[in-house]
Design a protein around this motif. Structure first.
Motif: not given
Length: 164
Positions: A5-9, A93-98, A115-120, A134-141
C-alpha cells in the motif's frame, strides 16, 4: 503474492469543487505524471469527467523504457468526495486506487490510497522492494510538487507519502 500500500496526503489551497473538476478529468493525469513514464491515454472518452464503469486505457513506460498497456475501470464515484480506479489489465497483480477529497479550512485535503501487488511470488516482492515501490513513491512525490506549482503551496506542509 504480497500486497503493498501507498498513501499520499496533500492539502491544496483550492475549493473541493475546483479540485474535483481537475482530478476527475482523466486527461489531467498526464499533466502530473513524470515525463519519463511516457504516459499516454489511448482510449476515447465520452465526456469530460469520470463516471462509474468508465474504462481508461493507457500506454506507459515506467521502468527501463519497456512499454506497458494498462487498462483501468472507474468502479466508484461519489462526486466531490471520492472515486476509485481498479486495474483490469496491466502490469500489476492488483491495483486499487482510491482518490479522496475532503474540505478543510482554507482548501481541500486530497488523499490517495493505493493497494497493489507485483506478480511473481517472492520475486515480485523483491522487485517491489528494489524498484516498483520506490518508483511509485517517487511518482507521488513528483505529483505533490506539480500540484503545488499548479494550485499553490499549503503553508507548513511537507510531502506526506507513506509506503506500507
Amino acid at each position: 503474492m504480497a500486497h503493498h500500500s501507498i498513501k499520499a496526503v496533500q492539502r491544496i489551497p483550492i475549493s473541493v469543487d475546483e479540485a474535483w473538476r481537475f482530478f476527475s478529468v482523466p486527461e489531467n493525469l498526464v499533466r502530473i505524471t513524470p515525463a519519463d513514464f511516457s504516459f499516454q491515454i489511448i482510449s476515447h472518452h465520452h465526456g469530460g469527467q469520470i463516471y462509474q464503469g468508465q474504462i481508461i486505457e493507457y500506454n506507459v513506460r515506467p521502468l527501463w523504457n519497456i512499454p506497458w498497456y494498462w487498462m483501468t475501470e472507474i468502479t466508484h464515484v461519489q462526486p466531490q468526495q471520492y472515486f476509485v480506479d481498479e486495474q483490469r489489465y496491466g502490469p500489476f497483480g492488483i491495483w486499487h486506487h482510491q482518490h479522496h477529497f475532503a474540505p478543510v479550512d482554507g482548501g481541500v485535503e486530497m488523499t490517495d490510497i493505493v493497494h497493489y501487488s507485483v506478480p511473481g511470488w517472492w520475486f515480485g516482492s523483491l522487485v517491489n522492494k528494489l524498484v516498483v515501490g520506490k518508483k511509485l513513491e517517487a511518482l507521488f512525490r513528483y505529483r505533490f510538487g506539480e500540484i503545488e506549482k499548479m494550485f499553490g503551496k499549503w503553508e507548513g506542509q511537507s510531502c506526506n507519502v507513506k509506503m506500507y
